[in-house]
Design an enzyme around this catalytic site. Structure first.
Site, PDB file in Angstrom:
ATOM      1  N   ASP A 121       2.005  43.701  21.359  1.00 32.34           N
ATOM      2  CA  ASP A 121       2.172  45.211  21.887  1.00 32.34           C
ATOM      3  C   ASP A 121       0.413  46.228  22.254  1.00 32.34           C
ATOM      4  O   ASP A 121       0.289  46.705  20.663  1.00 32.34           O
ATOM      5  CB  ASP A 121       2.672  46.086  21.659  1.00 32.34           C
ATOM      6  CG  ASP A 121       3.547  47.415  21.729  1.00 32.34           C
ATOM      7  OD1 ASP A 121       3.024  47.802  22.794  1.00 32.34           O
ATOM      8  OD2 ASP A 121       4.944  47.968  22.003  1.00 32.34           O
ATOM      9  N   ARG A 161       0.112  48.968  23.654  1.00 33.38           N
ATOM     10  CA  ARG A 161       0.579  50.220  23.904  1.00 33.38           C
ATOM     11  C   ARG A 161      -0.349  51.252  23.327  1.00 33.38           C
ATOM     12  O   ARG A 161      -0.153  51.296  22.022  1.00 33.38           O
ATOM     13  CB  ARG A 161       1.847  50.301  24.842  1.00 33.38           C
ATOM     14  CG  ARG A 161       2.175  49.878  25.815  1.00 33.38           C
ATOM     15  CD  ARG A 161       3.563  49.846  26.305  1.00 33.38           C
ATOM     16  NE  ARG A 161       4.489  49.401  24.938  1.00 33.38           N
ATOM     17  CZ  ARG A 161       6.225  49.140  24.297  1.00 33.38           C
ATOM     18  NH1 ARG A 161       6.440  49.820  26.161  1.00 33.38           N
ATOM     19  NH2 ARG A 161       6.528  48.542  23.516  1.00 33.38           N
TER      20      ARG A 161
END
Length: 359
Positions: free
Chosen positions: A291, A293
């Protein structure tokens, strides 16, 4: 008086250059995106003095069984007869199963790879594959001026890319929506020239109490096209519906498509999933982390809007942890278990097993 771009503006220019296949100079290093490399530019780089390498992340190196002597990355020495097809084959996993043997891959050892790591962070921020072709330069600043290339101070860029760019409110206006006529859309723009982010405010939430909140990452395939491969669209609509039913809430729509890797790379990951890899394995083969983000963006927007406490609609403990770390208190985690179907059952199971989602 100075009309020269500052570091943030220079990095924005560098991202555009790299996306178009134009090299940039980072410290004493000539840098090109492996994804947008052309035969002409590759020939020009190979004609330079010094060792030319293809730098890939340790995740991609692990897939290729290449040594990552530099820890977070590996510098693969380019063979004398290198072609763009060879570079693309190492950088892009699209044909890994068809052509499993990429080597022999000789990894460079010794010397600093700090600038290479910064360059990979830069191409990631440009939503390109995390792979770069580099060559060392003498008199790099003069080289940049001679060839009209963007020059970036490597140490300053490394510090800047680790931070999240300041966000500024651009405008907000009334927006009646299906779940509530009392809707208001806020637009936030980062200083670094990146994507804008949005906040949909329902009703008039009390700033002194925990607000029902959802940090929703943009998902073109799920939110717009109704994709059955993920649960994003149903989560978006369920969160808005709950806010409408309660009469207040804030949904942050963060433009971090594909867990922060961009739509093109997300589609590359989907293609790998069609070859039998799960969502985490696909990201790793591309050279990304599970991930990518940055949830600090959500905390910044909330604080700018005057919120310091939330009831967070999420199944992702990382969002809860990041809000608390960024001085936005999570009074309650509100589960959001919707959208499972026969196409995404394995995807949801992987999110639970490998990414810790509470499903």
């Amino acid at each position: 008086m100075s009309f020269s771009p500052d570091l943030s503006e220079t990095l924005a220019r560098a991202r555009a250059d790299l996306r178009m296949g134009v090299p940039v100079i980072l410290g004493e290093l000539l840098v090109l995106s492996a994804e947008t490399l052309t035969e002409r530019r590759l020939a020009d780089v190979m004609a330079l003095d010094g060792e030319t390498v293809l730098a890939i992340t340790a995740r991609r190196a692990q897939t290729l069984k290449a040594h990552a002597y530099d820890g977070e990355l590996s510098r693969i020495v380019l063979p004398a007869d290198v072609t763009v097809k060879w570079v693309h084959g190492v950088a892009n996993p699209a044909d890994d199963l068809a052509v499993p043997m990429k080597g022999p891959l000789v990894a460079a050892r010794g010397g600093s790879a700090t600038a290479h790591a910064t360059a990979i962070a830069l191409v990631k921020s440009a939503r390109l594959l995390p792979a770069i072709v580099t060559a060392p330069l003498e008199a790099a600043h003069a080289f940049a001026q001679t060839h009209g290339l963007t020059y970036i101070d490597a140490a300053a860029a490394a510090r800047y890319l680790e931070e999240n760019s300041p966000l500024h409110s651009v405008i907000h206006a009334r927006l009646p929506i299906e779940v509530s006529e009392a809707g208001r859309l806020h637009i936030f723009r980062p200083e670094d020239g990146g994507e804008e982010h949005y906040a949909i405010e329902i009703g008039r939430p009390d700033r002194s109490a925990p607000v029902l909140c959802r940090l929703h990452s943009a998902c073109f395939t799920g939110d717009v096209m109704g994709s059955l491969k993920c649960d994003c669209g149903p989560q978006l609509h369920a969160a808005l519906a709950q806010m409408g039913a309660e009469g207040h809430g804030v949904l942050l729509y963060l433009n971090q498509e594909g867990r922060g890797i961009g739509l093109a790379n997300k589609m590359r990951a989907y293609s790998l999933q069609d070859q039998g890899f799960d969502t985490v394995e696909a990201n790793h083969r591309l050279g990304f982390e599970d991930d990518e983000r940055d949830f600090r963006l959500g905390a910044d927007i909330l604080k700018t809007m005057g919120f310091s406490q939330v009831r967070l609609l999420t199944n992702n403990p990382r969002k809860v942890d990041m809000m608390n770390l960024c001085d936005v208190s999570v009074a309650e985690r509100v589960p959001l278990a919707v959208g499972e179907n026969r196409h995404n059952t394995a995807y949801l199971a992987t999110k639970a097993a490998k990414s810790g989602h509470l499903l």
